[in-house]
Design a protein around this motif. Structure first.
Motif, PDB file in Angstrom:
ATOM      1  N   SER A  77     -29.163   1.152  60.698  1.00  0.00           N
ATOM      2  CA  SER A  77     -29.903   1.830  59.633  1.00  0.00           C
ATOM      3  C   SER A  77     -29.336   1.442  58.270  1.00  0.00           C
ATOM      4  CB  SER A  77     -29.785   3.352  59.781  1.00  0.00           C
ATOM      5  OG  SER A  77     -30.336   3.781  60.994  1.00  0.00           O
ATOM      6  N   PRO A  78     -30.142   1.555  57.212  1.00  0.00           N
ATOM      7  CA  PRO A  78     -29.619   1.299  55.859  1.00  0.00           C
ATOM      8  C   PRO A  78     -28.472   2.277  55.549  1.00  0.00           C
ATOM      9  CG  PRO A  78     -32.013   1.607  55.823  1.00  0.00           C
ATOM     10  CD  PRO A  78     -31.549   1.928  57.205  1.00  0.00           C
ATOM     11  N   PRO A  79     -27.529   1.895  54.689  1.00  0.00           N
ATOM     12  CA  PRO A  79     -26.371   2.762  54.406  1.00  0.00           C
ATOM     13  C   PRO A  79     -26.739   4.103  53.771  1.00  0.00           C
ATOM     14  CG  PRO A  79     -26.373   0.826  52.976  1.00  0.00           C
ATOM     15  CD  PRO A  79     -27.456   0.624  53.974  1.00  0.00           C
ATOM     16  N   TRP A  80     -27.876   4.172  53.105  1.00  0.00           N
ATOM     17  CA  TRP A  80     -28.289   5.417  52.454  1.00  0.00           C
ATOM     18  C   TRP A  80     -28.944   6.393  53.436  1.00  0.00           C
ATOM     19  CZ3 TRP A  80     -33.403   5.583  53.396  1.00  0.00           C
ATOM     20  CH2 TRP A  80     -34.096   4.369  53.478  1.00  0.00           C
ATOM     21  N   TYR A  81     -29.299   5.904  54.615  1.00  0.00           N
ATOM     22  CA  TYR A  81     -29.954   6.756  55.615  1.00  0.00           C
ATOM     23  C   TYR A  81     -28.885   7.368  56.511  1.00  0.00           C
ATOM     24  CZ  TYR A  81     -32.914   8.202  59.503  1.00  0.00           C
ATOM     25  OH  TYR A  81     -33.536   8.928  60.476  1.00  0.00           O
ATOM     26  N   LEU A  82     -28.738   8.678  56.457  1.00  0.00           N
ATOM     27  CA  LEU A  82     -27.684   9.369  57.200  1.00  0.00           C
ATOM     28  C   LEU A  82     -28.207   9.985  58.488  1.00  0.00           C
ATOM     29  CD1 LEU A  82     -25.883  11.053  54.182  1.00  0.00           C
ATOM     30  CD2 LEU A  82     -25.481   8.802  55.199  1.00  0.00           C
ATOM     31  N   GLY A  83     -29.406   9.620  58.884  1.00  0.00           N
ATOM     32  CA  GLY A  83     -29.942  10.084  60.159  1.00  0.00           C
ATOM     33  C   GLY A  83     -30.899  11.256  60.023  1.00  0.00           C
TER      34      GLY A  83
END
Length: 153
Positions: free
Chosen positions: A43-49
């Motif tokens: 996932s992109p680093p800004w997406y925390l789930g």
């Protein structure tokens, strides 16, 4: 006799690790305790789930990371659930990582814009009492999620 009332909007100052965001309080659905999201390593680093809120899975974002900074999960970390603006049935809420409890503030027509560098997800910066607060572009946040394929159409 007509009473003259000045129009005031109540805003919320959202403390992040490297900046403060400001939103009208109607944009915020709820403040919840921090919970780690479930996500894939690609996932992109800004997406925390995804986080669980009211029996829904809500995408959790790091605004700082989406603007090129680092994700910080401090000891006062909380999650703000934001109402979305696009009206998409599959994306009614977005969760945003914040560092502490948002503060309420009165907003009026006397807000002054401040000329400071903005990231692509910020629309403007304003002076609020003793600090500069940035106005996030909520539609751009939604587009970021959709563009990354993190929301099923």
């Amino acid at each position: 006799m007509l009473e003259h009332r000045s129009s005031h909007l109540t805003g919320l100052l959202l403390p992040l690790a490297d900046r403060t965001l400001i939103l009208p309080n109607v944009a915020v659905a709820e403040l919840i305790d921090y919970q780690p999201g479930t996500f894939d390593l690609d996932s992109p680093p800004w997406y925390l789930g995804q986080v669980n809120w009211r029996d829904r899975q809500i995408p959790l974002l790091s605004f700082e990371s989406a603007c090129g900074g680092k994700t910080v999960i401090g000891e006062r970390a909380r999650i703000v659930i934001l109402n979305t603006l696009s009206g998409r049935a599959n994306l009614r809420f977005i969760a945003l990582l914040v560092q502490g409890i948002p503060r309420s503030c009165k907003l009026d027509s006397q807000l002054s814009y401040v000329d400071v560098p903005l990231c692509a997800l910020e629309q403007a910066a304003v002076q609020v009492v003793d600090q500069v607060a940035k106005i996030p572009d909520l539609l751009a946040l939604e587009a970021l999620l959709l563009g990354a394929g993190l929301v099923v159409e």
